[in-house]
Design an enzyme around this catalytic site. Structure first.
Site, short mmCIF file in Angstrom:
data_model
loop_
_atom_site.label_atom_id
_atom_site.label_comp_id
_atom_site.label_asym_id
_atom_site.label_seq_id
_atom_site.Cartn_x
_atom_site.Cartn_y
_atom_site.Cartn_z
N ASP A 117 39.19 36.28 49.42
CA ASP A 117 40.33 36.02 50.29
C ASP A 117 40.16 36.53 51.70
O ASP A 117 40.90 36.14 52.60
CB ASP A 117 41.55 36.77 49.72
CG ASP A 117 42.21 36.01 48.61
OD1 ASP A 117 42.33 34.79 48.72
OD2 ASP A 117 42.62 36.67 47.63
C1 NOJ Z 1 42.33 39.57 44.71
C2 NOJ Z 1 42.92 38.21 44.53
O1 NOJ Z 1 43.98 38.27 43.58
C3 NOJ Z 1 41.88 37.24 44.03
O2 NOJ Z 1 42.43 35.97 43.96
C4 NOJ Z 1 40.69 37.23 44.94
O3 NOJ Z 1 39.73 36.36 44.40
C5 NOJ Z 1 40.13 38.62 45.10
N1 NOJ Z 1 41.16 39.50 45.56
C6 NOJ Z 1 38.95 38.67 46.08
O4 NOJ Z 1 39.36 38.50 47.39
#
Ligand code: NOJ
Length: 803
Positions: free
Chosen positions: A493
């Site tokens: 993200d």
């Molecule tokens: C937490 C998020 O919930 C998830 O969707 C994401 O893939 C990871 N962070 C990595 O950024």
């Protein structure tokens, strides 16, 4: 230091020192009704949605010693006054003779001894009920009679959890508690926000005569609230005020006078905190759980549920910590992530703005579909219904309203999509079909999401159509190298590159999704569709290998102008783990590159606390790179050990046949192995956290964000399907272990499509991988896919490995 032990026989973790480095929690109930209970009895309870329908007020940021949501006080009559203490240690912090918190499967049992009083409180949500039961059993273990009162307390939240924290006039003006008596003379507190008076009330009651009660926090704590939860002034008076709150900070405190307990005598009080439309609607349930034998039955039923759930797969291997996690805690955590997605934990506080994550839930169900296929199917259908007609997906949705949003991609004009979201659902549907064999799901019609358009007027498509549109979306959204666009972000993200940046994660995920769909089409005999998908796969494989090979590893992103990120030419973020592991998972990396890439992971990213996401970390904020640069080096996505990525490396290593390496990666993040020295790590030893600070950070090894992480699903898949090697396929159960050489034998009992398979693997020559023989029910099997028997029976599968 050690704060507790695993009790595998009872499927519990038992905390024996309440001063854990951070609160260690447990989950009770489900998203439908339930929440969190910490190891000192505090709890968050909600119904359907932690943001929109919260019941208790729990503020995790307050010190660990504070009251949070719920507690229990006891008071001993010490003529002329009282000794007030909590058998939960918090909030009175008295010295205890014994303290145990049994973290069980959807129940928490706190057993303590203070001042000659033994208290056992079992906290759970009976299956299907909308009530938290606290079954309190109090025994005088001293040699003298003791006069005792019992005062359970709840503090309520406004149903809108965020409003509770942001408005200190409107919220308290709306909050009310009144007390009613049922026909048996039992007091029931009825708490509600004024606008919900006729639609949803919270209630608190017990099965014991209530002497007096309190509903206003200010009166309970006393002295204009300069009284404290540690020593509420109201508990030094003979009786509580019986004041019915018409505003303010609402609580329920019920004073039960037990009278004198003789030495050895036990009393049992059951409290209920529930929600219903009104008291009449709740009465049946209230009456049911007033009866302790019904409480016992409900507790047994909960046990049976978990017996059934866990019986799906049980393994006996030479590694005790592996067995603890694989047999109990990991599948249990998968149950939790399916229920709560990333919404409610002590780190993800469920105050709104998030709800269920599309990519998160798609992956979560992959870890639990063998155990609860119906629940997973229902969630899968919800996910498909928030996919858009162009094939991309909404990023988040609220399970209670099914309202969806685009997450942070709203903020990036021209990029209102995440590169990866929609592709996860392809993998999830294929995994579901392999597990269950219910291929008619592909023909089921599900609407596409269109904001503001009534459900029955939305365009619809079959599930297969949904999958094909997902693939088509990625195919159409590609950049200068023919690689998929990143959009706002992909799985990571926090890398948010401007313009038409390309993602190697999405490229490999797309390639894997294509492989899955090709295998599915072949299985269904729809070969007409295979050629095009095969060509798409080859095209992607070529694009990745031509443009993204950096010499020792694959680059991770290309910026719009073609500059790579995740390359030896970068100063920060030279290497990212996901473009290595996923190049193996997708089958895109030729053998030599696959080995080289995974060796680079081992050399540059591995630490004793797990594999880092990337290296080196960025040292200052750079909006052109995005959220990753908001963290100091070594934290979270900026070079931290982001655990979710570790099982992908385990799987990749098993695909390369390197079982010792795969198991080392498994073991080094197994929280159970931290149990004896956990102060540096801090989080629960019985659940995977999301992140651990990496070795560029001064607090290397500190874990955070336990419970709600994709680590649960993927580590479970890695352990069971790739290390133990018992993997569902369309045709049957594939047996393809990749284990540490030192393992000589192990057994897996696996339920699959209505049968029980007892798989015993022998490894006489100490190899990692290579099935020599498979004998099913005494007869040699050709190949290593055990067929689907439709007889509901138990089948023995004897497997011998040899290189
Ligand atoms: C937490 C998020 O919930 C998830 O969707 C994401 O893939 C990871 N962070 C990595 O950024």
């Amino acid at each position: 230091m050690r704060y507790g032990t695993f009790d595998d026989e009872h499927r519990e973790y038992v905390i024996t020192n309440p001063k854990t480095p951070v609160k260690w929690i447990n989950y009770i109930g489900t998203l439908e009704f339930g929440g969190i209970v910490d190891h000192t009895g505090g709890g968050i309870v909600c119904k359907g949605d932690p943001a929109l329908n919260r019941i208790t007020k729990y503020i995790p940021q307050n010190p660990a010693s504070d009251f949070k949501g719920e507690t229990l006080y006891l008071r001993l009559h010490n003529h002329p006054g009282y000794k007030v203490f909590s058998p939960f240690f918090v909030p009175t912090l008295d010295a205890y003779d014994k303290y145990e918190c049994h973290v069980g499967l959807s129940y928490q049992r706190i057993v303590s001894e203070f001042y000659g009083i033994r208290t056992q409180v079992t906290i759970f949500v009976p299956l299907g009920a909308h009530v938290v039961v606290r079954d309190i059993q109090i025994t005088n273990i001293s040699p003298v009679p003791k006069m005792l009162d019992v005062i359970p307390v709840v503090e309520y939240s406004h149903f809108d959890a965020l409003k509770q924290l942001t408005n200190a006039d409107w919220v308290p003006q709306t909050m009310t508690v009144d007390a009613v008596s049922d026909r048996f003379g039992h007091v029931i507190h009825r708490q509600y926000a004024f606008m919900k008076k006729n639609t949803a009330i919270n209630y608190f009651t017990s099965n014991y005569t209530v002497d007096s009660w309190e509903t206003d926090r200010k009166l309970f704590l006393g002295d204009n609230e300069y009284g404290t939860w540690k020593d509420p002034q109201a508990l030094h008076k003979v009786r509580l005020s019986n004041h019915q709150a018409r505003r303010g900070d609402n609580i329920s405190a019920l004073l039960h006078c037990l009278g004198t307990l003789q030495p050895g005598e036990t009393r049992r009080i059951v409290t209920q905190l529930g929600q219903a439309q009104n008291i009449d609607a709740a009465l049946d349930s209230i009456m049911r759980f007033r009866n302790p034998s019904n409480v016992d039955q409900a507790f047994d039923a909960l046990h049976s549920f978990w017996d059934g759930y866990l019986a799906t797969l049980q393994a006996q291997t030479p590694d005790a910590a592996f067995n603890s996690m694989v047999n109990v805690h990991n599948p249990r955590q998968c149950h939790t992530t399916v229920n709560w997605s990333r919404d409610l934990s002590l780190y993800q506080l469920g105050f709104g703005g998030r709800g269920m994550g599309f990519r998160d839930s798609s992956q979560d169900i992959m870890g639990a579909m063998a155990h609860m296929p119906d629940v997973c199917l229902a969630l899968l259908q919800k996910l498909l219904s928030v996919q858009k007609a162009d094939g991309s997906a909404m990023h988040q949705f609220y399970a209670s309203t099914m309202e969806a949003n685009e997450g942070d991609s709203r903020e990036k004009p021209g990029h209102r999509f995440y590169g990866d979201d929609h592709l996860w659902v392809v993998l999830a549907v294929c995994a579901y079909l392999k597990e269950t064999g219910t291929f008619d799901l592909l023909d089921q019609e599900i609407p596409y999401y269109e904001k503001g358009v009534p459900l029955d007027q939305r365009p619809r498509g079959t599930v297969l159509d949904h999958l094909e549109r997902a693939l088509a979306f990625t195919k159409a959204q590609r950049g200068r190298h023919g690689l998929p666009l990143l959009g706002f972000a992909d799985w990571n993200d926090t890398v948010n590159l401007p313009g038409k940046a390309e993602s190697l994660f999405v490229a490999n995920q797309y390639a894997l999704a294509l492989r899955e769909i090709i295998a599915l089409m072949e299985h269904l005999g729809r070969n007409d569709r295979c050629a095009q998908y095969q060509a798409d796969y080859e095209e992607m494989r070529e694009a990745i290998n031509i443009h993204a090979w950096d010499g020792d590893w694959y680059v991770r992103y290309f910026e719009e102008d073609g500059t790579p990120l995740g390359s030896s030419t970068n100063e920060h973020g030279k290497i990212y783990v996901n473009s290595q592991s996923w190049a193996v998972l997708s089958g895109v990396a030729p053998e030599e590159r696959a080995h080289k890439a995974m060796d680079s992971v081992q050399r540059l990213l591995n630490t004793r606390f797990g594999i880092k996401l990337s290296w080196p970390g960025f040292h200052s904020f750079d909006p052109s790179k995005g959220g990753i640069t908001t963290y100091p080096p070594g934290a979270k996505e900026n070079g931290g050990v982001f655990l979710h990525t570790n099982p992908w490396c385990m799987i990749a290593e098993t695909m390369l046949g390197r079982g010792d390496q795969a198991f080392q990666y498994y073991q080094q993040i197994n929280p159970a192995t931290r149990n004896d020295a956990i102060d540096q790590y801090e989080c629960e030893p019985y659940s995977y956290p999301q992140n651990i600070l990496g070795n560029e950070h001064p607090q290397f090894g500190l874990a955070r964000n336990s419970w709600l992480s994709g680590t649960a699903s993927w580590t479970y898949q890695a352990a069971t399907q790739y290390i133990l090697g018992v993997r569902p396929t369309y045709k049957g159960l594939l047996i393809d272990p990749c284990i540490p050489r030192a393992w000589k034998d192990y057994t897996v009992r696996r339920q699959f499509r209505g049968c029980q398979y007892v798989v015993t693997v022998h490894n006489p020559k100490g190899v990692c991988k290579g099935v020599r023989t498979v004998v099913v029910d005494g007869a040699a099997l050709e190949g290593n896919v055990v067929p689907v028997f439709q007889d509901g029976a138990t089948h023995t599968v004897e497997v011998t490995l040899e290189a």
